[in-house]
Design an enzyme around this catalytic site. Sequence first.
Site, PDB file in Angstrom:
ATOM      1  CG  ASP A  93      32.882  29.297  43.825  1.00 42.78           C
ATOM      2  OD1 ASP A  93      33.551  29.527  42.806  1.00 42.78           O
ATOM      3  OD2 ASP A  93      32.040  30.105  44.270  1.00 42.78           O
ATOM      4  CG  ASP A 128      33.794  33.519  38.215  1.00 45.48           C
ATOM      5  OD1 ASP A 128      34.307  32.701  39.020  1.00 45.48           O
ATOM      6  OD2 ASP A 128      32.696  34.052  38.430  1.00 45.48           O
ATOM      7  CB  ALA A 196      28.160  38.991  39.873  1.00 44.50           C
TER       8      ALA A 196
HETATM    9  N1  GUN Z   1      29.417  32.707  44.304  1.00 44.61           N
HETATM   10  C1  GUN Z   1      28.435  33.648  44.225  1.00 44.61           C
HETATM   11  N2  GUN Z   1      28.580  34.394  43.115  1.00 44.61           N
HETATM   12  C2  GUN Z   1      29.649  33.916  42.454  1.00 44.61           C
HETATM   13  C3  GUN Z   1      30.287  34.269  41.210  1.00 44.61           C
HETATM   14  O1  GUN Z   1      29.891  35.192  40.502  1.00 44.61           O
HETATM   15  N3  GUN Z   1      31.378  33.509  40.858  1.00 44.61           N
HETATM   16  C4  GUN Z   1      31.848  32.486  41.631  1.00 44.61           C
HETATM   17  N4  GUN Z   1      32.910  31.784  41.203  1.00 44.61           N
HETATM   18  N5  GUN Z   1      31.271  32.136  42.797  1.00 44.61           N
HETATM   19  C5  GUN Z   1      30.180  32.853  43.195  1.00 44.61           C
END
Ligand code: GUN
EC number: 2.4.2.48
Length: 483
Positions: A93, A128, A196
Amino acid sequence: MSEIFEARDWDAAGRIGRLSVPRSGVTVETPTIMPVVNPHIQTIPPRELAERFGAEILITNSYILHGSDELHDEALSRGLHDLLDFPGAIMTDSGSFQLSEYGEIDVTSEEILAFQREIGSDIATPVDIPTAPDTEREAAEIELGTTQERLEAAAEFDSGETLVSAPVQGSTYPDLREAAGEHATGTGLDVFPIGAVVPLMNEYRYGEMVDVVAAAKRGLGPAAPVHLFGAGHPMMFALAVAAGCDLFDSAAYAIYARDGRYLTVRGTEHLEELDYFPCSCPVCAEYTPAEVQNGETERLLTEHNLYVTFAEIRRIKAAIREGNLLELVESRARGHPAILDGYRALLAHSEQLEHTDPASKSTFFYLSGESASRPEVRRHHRRLERLSVPDSLLLAGGPTDGAVETEEVWTVRPPFGPVPPELSETYPANAELPDRLDGEAYAAAARGVARLAEANPDCEVALATAGWPDAALAALPGSIELV
Ligand code: GUN
Ligand code: ZN
């Protein structure tokens, strides 16, 4: 996209898929959970996640590594797989979550994508903007616009063999989620996380979570591999898989264990309130709750949480193979009211589910009023309009002795309604039903009868209805003779 993901067996919008991960040269079977690994704290070493629990892929946060004095250079020199000592695939992430928590981060989307490529991530994520549920529409649109610009830039970025994910945002606006899904697949990026949704899950708003997923799926289409960002409670996996999610990630197994919480497929328990362990994993078989409380509590709870998490994933895959995923979702819905909400929301999308739901599966089990809204019932009702009928027809919804003379007699099986003899032994009309049916089963059968009668105004339809509740009878058209 379609070259790296192949979906094989389907049930509702759920499927068993194979995600090919070129950088590591491995194939990941979906649905699966990616345990979240914090590069600084590892209660269970990543190798053990693979070898003991069967994790084929994990997820870690490149933003934490990027900002770490201790690990930044080591991640670059050794690479992520060596640093974490994990033999499978690794998704990373980008720091978007930190962005949503703290309002700012100190890298650009391009910088963190380049870092993810350099440390050898298998699936990288651009930055994002996770737009929270219930955000004002205009703000949600503006933030989605920014996310979409970043996805377009990510699609231009030279990621080498690293796949790149395209998060789908749009808050709680179904039309924005759908448009975001369509845009995301249009970029040609590889994996599609729905973002989200953590606040929805934390507030047990599973009905809305399902609506968000269904909307995103309409835009993404059935070929896209879909990740549900931050979803890790095993009680909701079956529901989310049936809605079309393939990948989950969660720190829940570890975070819950840290504060004494014990995961089950029916919800969360507090260790200190348990007298017995309702589980047969190695931890629960060997220890009592008191022993866990007085021993290596966090480690043992983490292990149990992982065992139940992976067991549920296997149960879901078996259910898809056998064609009884919706029966599994239905039993999870009976375990927790929030999942029941989610299941009801899912069934409101029956038409959408029908597109990928197979025409034939293992015997349909009627388990509750919700079963009457399954996609199979809808499909049978539509099919009724296309069947050829005689000039006069008796529908045997109950005993018919001495009833009217007609050319043909068809049975009526709640919740499907009329079933001609040639379909009575085939799916789904050969369903297993309880003897004591509920109002929803009769109401759905009445809708089927009405559908058949309305499609064939020249056919004289009589219906034997002994035992039918008044509400179902009231829903029948007046042209039908009741006997
Ligand atoms: N981890 C939990 N929700 C999200 C999200 O909406 N975007 C990203 N990049 N990581 C997350
Ligand atoms: Zn256990």
